[in-house]
Design an enzyme around this catalytic site. Structure first.
Site, PDB file in Angstrom:
ATOM      1  N   CYS A  42       0.820  -1.214   0.000  1.00  0.00           N
ATOM      2  CA  CYS A  42       0.000   0.000   0.000  1.00  0.00           C
ATOM      3  C   CYS A  42       0.852   1.260   0.000  1.00  0.00           C
ATOM      4  CB  CYS A  42      -0.938   0.002   1.205  1.00  0.00           C
ATOM      5  SG  CYS A  42      -1.951   1.492   1.318  1.00  0.00           S
ATOM      6  N   CYS A  47      -1.623   1.686  -2.960  1.00  0.00           N
ATOM      7  CA  CYS A  47      -2.612   2.756  -2.778  1.00  0.00           C
ATOM      8  C   CYS A  47      -2.023   4.162  -2.739  1.00  0.00           C
ATOM      9  CB  CYS A  47      -3.388   2.550  -1.473  1.00  0.00           C
ATOM     10  SG  CYS A  47      -3.442   0.875  -0.854  1.00  0.00           S
ATOM     11  N   LYS A  50      -0.068   5.327  -5.999  1.00  0.00           N
ATOM     12  CA  LYS A  50      -1.076   5.344  -7.069  1.00  0.00           C
ATOM     13  C   LYS A  50      -1.966   6.575  -6.948  1.00  0.00           C
ATOM     14  CE  LYS A  50      -4.736   3.143  -6.304  1.00  0.00           C
ATOM     15  NZ  LYS A  50      -5.568   1.998  -5.895  1.00  0.00           N
ATOM     16  N   TYR A 176      -9.579  -3.328 -11.036  1.00  0.00           N
ATOM     17  CA  TYR A 176      -9.473  -1.906 -10.708  1.00  0.00           C
ATOM     18  C   TYR A 176      -8.079  -1.350 -10.935  1.00  0.00           C
ATOM     19  CZ  TYR A 176      -7.418  -3.126  -6.154  1.00  0.00           C
ATOM     20  OH  TYR A 176      -6.589  -3.599  -5.153  1.00  0.00           O
ATOM     21  N   GLU A 180      -7.420   1.890 -13.194  1.00  0.00           N
ATOM     22  CA  GLU A 180      -6.776   3.060 -12.587  1.00  0.00           C
ATOM     23  C   GLU A 180      -5.532   3.469 -13.350  1.00  0.00           C
ATOM     24  OE1 GLU A 180      -8.162   2.487  -7.928  1.00  0.00           O
ATOM     25  OE2 GLU A 180      -6.341   1.502  -8.626  1.00  0.00           O
ATOM     26  N   HIS A 436     -26.430  21.708   0.076  1.00  0.00           N
ATOM     27  CA  HIS A 436     -26.664  22.308  -1.234  1.00  0.00           C
ATOM     28  C   HIS A 436     -25.743  23.494  -1.479  1.00  0.00           C
ATOM     29  CE1 HIS A 436     -29.048  23.227  -4.790  1.00  0.00           C
ATOM     30  NE2 HIS A 436     -29.049  24.493  -4.406  1.00  0.00           N
ATOM     31  N   GLU A 441     -25.767  15.565  -2.357  1.00  0.00           N
ATOM     32  CA  GLU A 441     -27.170  15.690  -1.942  1.00  0.00           C
ATOM     33  C   GLU A 441     -28.097  14.848  -2.813  1.00  0.00           C
ATOM     34  OE1 GLU A 441     -29.127  19.505  -2.544  1.00  0.00           O
ATOM     35  OE2 GLU A 441     -27.603  20.044  -4.033  1.00  0.00           O
TER      36      GLU A 441
END
Length: 451
Positions: A42, A47, A50, A176, A180, A436, A441
């Site tokens: 990682c 992770c 990356k 993935y 990626e 908002h 939302e």
């Protein structure tokens, strides 16, 4: 019998370090052996670097959108060497943090390859240590299919240390990591093609998510080639690579990047000197307490092949430490409703059941889906669409799954992960006031059943 350590951890990745630190905090004597780099995949080749490269690639989007907001920019120039050097400096900083975390916790850190010589004995660089318990946390390793020319290809391990950005890249894979890195290479300026042997990438993700991302990547000009597989790779006289596909086509590139799966890193661990068994997939077999078939040996993380995510390994490490040294605090790891992000461009955020999984489990479901152009893009010419989707149990009103493709999807889905963990209903989503104006939302304003 008196042992040198209460716990000996093989591997200083996320799970191993977490187990070691907390075991030491619970009063155990702990050693950790690591032969490569502190922080594991990682931190070093996963992770963290990356995500830094994803940030770098995303700058191109910001520059493209700037004109709509009144900014006149000179033509930008990207320098791969600068990005990689800065990335390396950050990884070195994190390596130091991991070292301090261990040492300051009272853990004995041994740098070298560890090999078990028995159920309670580990050898590191010729020195033998005894331990009441041994924890295997050695992670995974990328693998390339056994085809002619496989040595000419690279994996994620090498991609982070390329001397220069390749001009033409073939990314092979449908998971993935492939998606990626295709986005990274293309975003940074490389002519990129993504090859996958199946009909559509990201198998196991929600069907709407897969289709929507495909459409958005095609809008960005990424060359997607499905039902395509490489048969061999040859080096040309000019140094370029020729990939011959199984359908006879030939593609020329400067880099062939494989992301076609990972294997558990079990090389020379000495498993044969113990009663540790592997399952039918080649991962270490463990019970619900992460105990292997050798009672004194435990394993967690990628080597057990459950959910191969860093936060999951952290949770497993905590569970092992508590089970062994603080049983009154033990809590099992819940593998349901784990929030997940794919840092594609645009990114994916998902938690809970996909539509397909909900149907397969026998749920009667309602689907709420929304596709819209993000507010940020309204002053630009970009036509990218965001997808948001809720999978709801029609009988109980419980929200079974939340899925998103669009900016900040990973950030948004984390909060929704708490809601699903708490068993939130669609009515509770509806009664929650939205922030908002935000994209997030939309998750609390979808009122019409799509199907």
């Amino acid at each position: 019998m008196a042992y040198d350590f209460d716990l000996f951890v093989i591997g200083a990745g996320s799970g191993g370090v977490r187990a070691a630190r907390f075991a030491a905090g619970f009063g155990a004597t702990v050693a950790v052996a690591e032969s490569r780099y502190l922080g594991g995949t990682c931190v070093n080749v996963g992770c963290v670097p990356k995500k830094l490269l994803v940030y770098g690639a995303h700058v191109a989007d910001e520059l493209e959108q700037a004109a709509g907001y009144g900014w006149t920019l000179e033509e930008g120039h990207f320098d791969w060497g600068t990005l990689i050097a800065n990335k390396n400096r950050e990884i070195e900083r994190l390596n130091g943090i991991y070292r301090n975390l261990l040492v300051n916790s009272g853990v004995t850190l041994l740098q070298g390859h560890a090999r078990m010589t028995g159920a309670h004995e580990v050898e590191v660089e010729g020195q033998r240590y005894s331990a009441a318990n041994i924890l295997i946390a050695t992670g995974g390793w990328p693998q390339v299919p056994d085809i002619p020319g496989k040595e000419l290809a690279i994996t994620s391990n090498e991609a982070f240390y390329l001397k220069e950005l390749p001009r033409r890249v073939l990314v092979v894979g449908g998971g993935y990591i492939a998606v990626e890195f295709a986005g990274i290479f293309q975003g940074l300026g490389a002519d990129t093609s993504l090859l996958y042997r199946g009909d559509l990438f990201l198998r196991g993700f929600d069907g709407s998510v897969r289709t929507h991302l495909k459409e958005e990547l095609e809008k960005r000009g990424l060359d997607l080639q499905f039902n395509a597989d490489i048969q061999r790779i040859d080096q040309q006289a000019d140094g370029s690579l020729k990939a011959t596909l199984k359908d006879g086509r030939e593609l020329i590139a400067d880099c062939v990047f494989y992301a076609t799966g990972r294997r558990p890193m079990l090389d020379n661990l000495g498993l044969e000197n113990t009663g540790v068994e592997l399952d039918e997939r080649g991962y270490i077999r463990v019970d619900d307490l992460y105990r292997t078939t050798e009672p004194s040996v435990f394993a967690l993380g990628d080597v057990i092949g459950r959910v191969q995510l860093t936060p999951v390994a952290l949770a497993e490490g905590m569970a092992v430490a508590r089970h062994l040294f603080k049983p009154e605090q033990y809590r099992s790891v819940d593998y349901q409703n784990i929030p997940t992000a794919v840092f594609s461009q645009p990114p994916i955020g998902t938690v809970g059941l996909t539509e397909e999984q909900a149907l397969a489990a026998g749920h009667k479901i309602q689907i709420f889906e929304s596709r819209f152009r993000a507010m940020k893009l309204t002053l630009t010419d970009l036509q990218e669409k965001t997808l948001m989707k809720l999978v709801v149990d029609a009988e109980t009103d419980k929200v079974l799954g939340c899925h998103m493709v669009g900016p900040d999807a990973g950030e948004i889905i984390q909060g929704l992960g708490i809601a699903l963990k708490a068993g939130a209903t669609k009515q509770q989503f509806d009664e929650t006031i939205g922030v908002h104006p935000t994209a997030a939302e939309e998750f609390v304003t979808m009122r019409t059943v799509t199907r």
